[in-house]
Each structure stands twice: as structure tokens, then as C-alpha cells.
Scaffold this motif. Sequence first.
Motif, mmCIF file in Angstrom:
data_model
loop_
_atom_site.group_PDB
_atom_site.id
_atom_site.type_symbol
_atom_site.label_atom_id
_atom_site.label_comp_id
_atom_site.label_asym_id
_atom_site.label_seq_id
_atom_site.Cartn_x
_atom_site.Cartn_y
_atom_site.Cartn_z
ATOM 1 N N ARG A 38 6.277 -37.683 39.823
ATOM 2 C CA ARG A 38 6.796 -36.351 39.496
ATOM 3 C C ARG A 38 8.309 -36.370 39.652
ATOM 4 N NH1 ARG A 38 7.923 -33.829 44.348
ATOM 5 N NH2 ARG A 38 6.867 -34.719 46.168
ATOM 6 N N PRO A 39 9.032 -35.665 38.783
ATOM 7 C CA PRO A 39 10.492 -35.669 38.872
ATOM 8 C C PRO A 39 10.978 -34.731 39.978
ATOM 9 C CG PRO A 39 9.775 -34.333 37.018
ATOM 10 C CD PRO A 39 8.523 -34.938 37.610
ATOM 11 N N VAL A 40 11.901 -35.215 40.796
ATOM 12 C CA VAL A 40 12.503 -34.429 41.873
ATOM 13 C C VAL A 40 14.001 -34.356 41.611
ATOM 14 C CG1 VAL A 40 12.940 -34.282 44.351
ATOM 15 C CG2 VAL A 40 10.740 -35.110 43.524
ATOM 16 N N PRO A 41 14.573 -33.176 41.355
ATOM 17 C CA PRO A 41 16.020 -33.076 41.105
ATOM 18 C C PRO A 41 16.823 -33.462 42.337
ATOM 19 C CG PRO A 41 15.019 -30.902 41.318
ATOM 20 C CD PRO A 41 13.886 -31.876 41.289
ATOM 21 N N LEU A 42 17.996 -34.059 42.112
ATOM 22 C CA LEU A 42 18.776 -34.646 43.190
ATOM 23 C C LEU A 42 20.116 -33.950 43.420
ATOM 24 C CD1 LEU A 42 18.231 -38.458 42.514
ATOM 25 C CD2 LEU A 42 17.029 -36.979 44.124
ATOM 26 N N GLY A 45 21.949 -32.136 47.360
ATOM 27 C CA GLY A 45 23.042 -32.606 48.198
ATOM 28 C C GLY A 45 24.372 -32.019 47.791
ATOM 29 N N ALA A 46 24.593 -31.829 46.492
ATOM 30 C CA ALA A 46 25.842 -31.208 46.041
ATOM 31 C C ALA A 46 25.961 -29.780 46.569
ATOM 32 C CB ALA A 46 25.904 -31.223 44.517
ATOM 33 N N ALA A 47 24.835 -29.063 46.651
ATOM 34 C CA ALA A 47 24.861 -27.706 47.212
ATOM 35 C C ALA A 47 25.228 -27.729 48.691
ATOM 36 C CB ALA A 47 23.490 -27.049 47.017
ATOM 37 N N VAL A 48 24.699 -28.697 49.437
ATOM 38 C CA VAL A 48 25.030 -28.822 50.861
ATOM 39 C C VAL A 48 26.504 -29.139 51.047
ATOM 40 C CG1 VAL A 48 24.591 -30.189 52.938
ATOM 41 C CG2 VAL A 48 22.694 -29.462 51.507
ATOM 42 N N VAL A 49 27.043 -30.037 50.225
ATOM 43 C CA VAL A 49 28.455 -30.412 50.336
ATOM 44 C C VAL A 49 29.353 -29.222 50.021
ATOM 45 C CG1 VAL A 49 30.233 -31.903 49.379
ATOM 46 C CG2 VAL A 49 27.976 -32.826 49.849
ATOM 47 N N LEU A 50 29.052 -28.502 48.952
ATOM 48 C CA LEU A 50 29.875 -27.356 48.575
ATOM 49 C C LEU A 50 29.834 -26.265 49.631
ATOM 50 C CD1 LEU A 50 29.065 -27.057 44.753
ATOM 51 C CD2 LEU A 50 31.185 -27.856 45.809
ATOM 52 N N ALA A 51 28.649 -25.954 50.151
ATOM 53 C CA ALA A 51 28.542 -24.905 51.156
ATOM 54 C C ALA A 51 29.285 -25.283 52.435
ATOM 55 C CB ALA A 51 27.068 -24.633 51.468
ATOM 56 N N GLY A 85 28.596 -40.720 46.088
ATOM 57 C CA GLY A 85 27.145 -40.592 46.038
ATOM 58 C C GLY A 85 26.671 -39.850 44.796
ATOM 59 N N LEU A 86 27.420 -38.841 44.365
ATOM 60 C CA LEU A 86 27.062 -38.123 43.137
ATOM 61 C C LEU A 86 27.142 -39.041 41.923
ATOM 62 C CD1 LEU A 86 26.316 -35.417 41.824
ATOM 63 C CD2 LEU A 86 28.760 -34.919 41.658
ATOM 64 N N ALA A 87 28.143 -39.913 41.903
ATOM 65 C CA ALA A 87 28.227 -40.896 40.819
ATOM 66 C C ALA A 87 27.031 -41.841 40.850
ATOM 67 C CB ALA A 87 29.533 -41.679 40.931
ATOM 68 N N ALA A 88 26.569 -42.184 42.056
ATOM 69 C CA ALA A 88 25.383 -43.042 42.161
ATOM 70 C C ALA A 88 24.135 -42.331 41.665
ATOM 71 C CB ALA A 88 25.195 -43.495 43.610
ATOM 72 N N ASP A 89 24.046 -41.016 41.875
ATOM 73 C CA ASP A 89 22.895 -40.261 41.381
ATOM 74 C C ASP A 89 22.899 -40.136 39.861
ATOM 75 O OD1 ASP A 89 21.770 -39.808 43.877
ATOM 76 O OD2 ASP A 89 22.940 -37.989 44.216
ATOM 77 N N VAL A 90 24.082 -39.966 39.290
ATOM 78 C CA VAL A 90 24.171 -39.711 37.851
ATOM 79 C C VAL A 90 24.058 -41.001 37.050
ATOM 80 C CG1 VAL A 90 25.646 -38.815 36.012
ATOM 81 C CG2 VAL A 90 25.521 -37.611 38.197
ATOM 82 N N GLY A 192 15.627 -32.907 46.162
ATOM 83 C CA GLY A 192 16.123 -34.004 46.969
ATOM 84 C C GLY A 192 17.605 -33.878 47.270
ATOM 85 N N LEU A 193 18.019 -34.450 48.392
ATOM 86 C CA LEU A 193 19.453 -34.509 48.712
ATOM 87 C C LEU A 193 20.174 -35.487 47.797
ATOM 88 C CD1 LEU A 193 19.682 -34.507 52.623
ATOM 89 C CD2 LEU A 193 20.601 -32.803 51.072
ATOM 90 N N GLY A 194 19.509 -36.561 47.442
ATOM 91 C CA GLY A 194 20.163 -37.567 46.633
ATOM 92 C C GLY A 194 21.168 -38.366 47.444
ATOM 93 N N ALA A 195 21.807 -39.300 46.777
ATOM 94 C CA ALA A 195 22.826 -40.090 47.460
ATOM 95 C C ALA A 195 24.034 -39.246 47.829
ATOM 96 C CB ALA A 195 23.255 -41.260 46.565
ATOM 97 N N CYS A 196 24.322 -38.215 47.069
ATOM 98 C CA CYS A 196 25.454 -37.338 47.357
ATOM 99 C C CYS A 196 25.284 -36.660 48.708
ATOM 100 C CB CYS A 196 25.594 -36.304 46.244
ATOM 101 S SG CYS A 196 26.873 -35.062 46.525
ATOM 102 N N GLY A 197 24.172 -35.969 48.909
ATOM 103 C CA GLY A 197 23.971 -35.241 50.152
ATOM 104 C C GLY A 197 23.637 -36.128 51.328
ATOM 105 N N SER A 198 22.848 -37.186 51.106
ATOM 106 C CA SER A 198 22.448 -38.038 52.231
ATOM 107 C C SER A 198 23.621 -38.857 52.753
ATOM 108 C CB SER A 198 21.298 -38.944 51.795
ATOM 109 O OG SER A 198 21.662 -39.710 50.667
ATOM 110 N N LEU A 199 24.422 -39.434 51.868
ATOM 111 C CA LEU A 199 25.593 -40.179 52.321
ATOM 112 C C LEU A 199 26.599 -39.267 53.018
ATOM 113 C CD1 LEU A 199 26.307 -42.657 49.369
ATOM 114 C CD2 LEU A 199 25.421 -43.210 51.626
#
Length: 395
Positions: A38-42, A45-51, A85-90, A192-199
Amino acid sequence: MLYGIASAATALLLAGLLTGLLRVPALRLGIVDRRRSRPVPLLGGAAVVLATCLVAVAGDWTRLAPLGTGVMRLLTAGGCVAALGLAADVWRIKTRLPAVGTAVAAACVVPYDETGVPGGVLAVGWITAVALAFRGLDHVDGGAGAVGAVTAFGVGACAAVEVLDGPAALLSALAAALAGFLLRGWPSAPVGLGACGSLFTGFMLAAAAVFTRAGYGLAPSAAVLFALFAVPVADAVLVVVSRRLARRPLGRRGPDHLGHRLRRLGLTPQGTAVLLGAGAFGGGLAGVSVHAGWTGAAAAAWVAGVLAVVVGGLLRVPVYGPRGPRRRPGRALPGPQRGGERRTGPQRGAERRMGPQPGAEQRAGRRPERPAAGAIRPPRRAAPQVGAPLRVRNR
């Protein structure tokens, strides 16, 4: 005190709102991860970083919660790690580039005047390892968010003990943002947090912990840091040891993390996230107790013993699956190289007894032979109807 409560509430609500808004663009743009088909959007993490960044910068700009020069440099380096990390996700870049970028960012924020050059080098390696370990924790819904929120409270408590208002305010905003992410990223509504939020989470927590423990001895600091980050360390050790034993490459993803093994034991996704958060709470409590001087370093030794037992027990859980049987040479009959099927011995024996079946030539990849021009074709017999009397022909 009032501003701390208001900033935490703002970060929580803002992270929850941004996570819900960024979920649809992540699905549309294909920035997803496959978990159980199943697809999980990533972009959670960008929302956590911005907030986190918006609340922290607003507090420093209004002078209600000044961060200081060192903490602002830490926040800037964390933003660069999040962008990597966002570049790694995209673009799905390899892990090597985010690891090198995280190490460079860690080298820019370590206080070498208090840790010394050897201690600073060890701190850079520790920060990089913790950031990558948090990225590995983002394999189960809500796992990395729960562990990150609990660990942020623990590191923030250590900063509050040292009366470091800047790191304490930043970590409280991060903990609240992760809690807001969990409102959307819980297993019932997976994001998901993705590499952006987890890193970003691992980098900020490890760097803030090093900043808080700067000036202490190496052995007591190692005990406190290990206890605070017990769950990410246990997950990384479990993965490395299991892949070494199974002779699998370390850079390849596999279902061998803590969450995968707990799911194999029968836990639900919600139970797995809660259990990971509970483990982080136990380790964080021991780390805060050792840092504040309430207990000795023996508490960290107990945490290490419990983790050794847990890792040793989970290593016995089969996660890679049985390997398929090896084919012996000569068992399978040769078939056509392209477009055909390989026939086994029983199939060929049936064809010998019953003759070639209709469509056998098509399955073998050959065109059926057409009758020559002018050849007499045998008449087609109509199929007998069900229930009709059989006609016996006298000879």
C-alpha cells in the motif's frame, strides 16, 4: 511558562494541519513508500520540519524565547539535513549522500571548545549514526514519530536540568510537532516521516544531546546518550547483526527491523508503535536520571542488558523467509527461449499417452500447421445435446 505552552500547542496544531494538507500532494506526485503493498505518503516529515522551524524562529524573533547563536546554527544545519532528506524522498538517491551530508552538518555544530577535537570527532560520528538509525525506524507506521516525541521530551528535560533555555524551547517545539504528526501518522491514517523528517529528528535530538552533555566526561556522557537513544541503537544493532549473520548487504532494505519482527510475533501496528514508544520512555527515564544525578551509571548498564536480551531474542525470529529449492540440472525439459513455456516430465508423459493437445503448438511458441490447398477436411461432428437419446448405428 505561558509562552512555552502556547508554542507547544501551536506546533502541535500546525504540524497536524500541514500533515493533512501535504498528504494529497505526496500521493499525486508519487512521493510514497510501499508498506505491505500500500502506498504511504512521505511528506509528513516536511510538516514536522516546517512547524518546528516556524515556531522556534517566531520565538527567537519576538525575543520571547531566544535561542542563542549556537542553537540557531543547530536549527540551520537541521534544515539543511531536512532538505537533503527531502531530495532523497523525491529522487530516491542512495543512502551514501545523505550520510555524508549529515556528517558535514554535524561537524559544523559540535562545540569543539568544550568537547575537544577527539571528542568532537566521536560526536560527529554519533550524530550521524543516530540520524541514520532514526531513518531506519521509519519502517512502521507511527514508530519513528512515537520514539522521536518521547526522546525529545527526555533530551529537553536534560537541557532544562542544565538551565539551557534555548535547546529546551527548541526540543519542546519538536516534541509537540511530532505529537501533531502522530495525529495523522498513526497506523489508522498512515503517513510516513520519510527521510526528510526522520533525518531531521535524529539530527536535532542527537546534536542537542551532545550540546547538553558538552563539558562532562566521556564515559558518563556515553552512558547518558546510550540510554536516551536506546531504541534507535537497538534497531540499528539488530539490523546490522542479522544481515551479517545472513550474509546480506547492509545497504539493501529488508523486513528485519524491530517493527517487522514484532509484527511477525503477532503484534498489531498500533501495539508495535506503542511498544516502541514505551521502550524509548524507559531508556529516556534512565538517561535523565543519570544526567540529573538521581542514579548512577548502573541504570544505563541495566538498559544495555535489557536491550542485549531483546536483540538476542528477536534475532531468532525468522524474517527473511525460506529459500526456494535449488533446481537440479536436467530436471526441467528445455523449452523455447522466448514466448514459450517449459514443460516438465509429467506433462510430456501425458502428451505421449494422449497425443498432442489442442493449442500445444501455440503454447510451444510455434504456429499451427495449416492444411494444404485442396485437401479434404474431416467433417465436424456436432456435440451431443444433454438429455438427447444416443443413436446407435447398425453395422
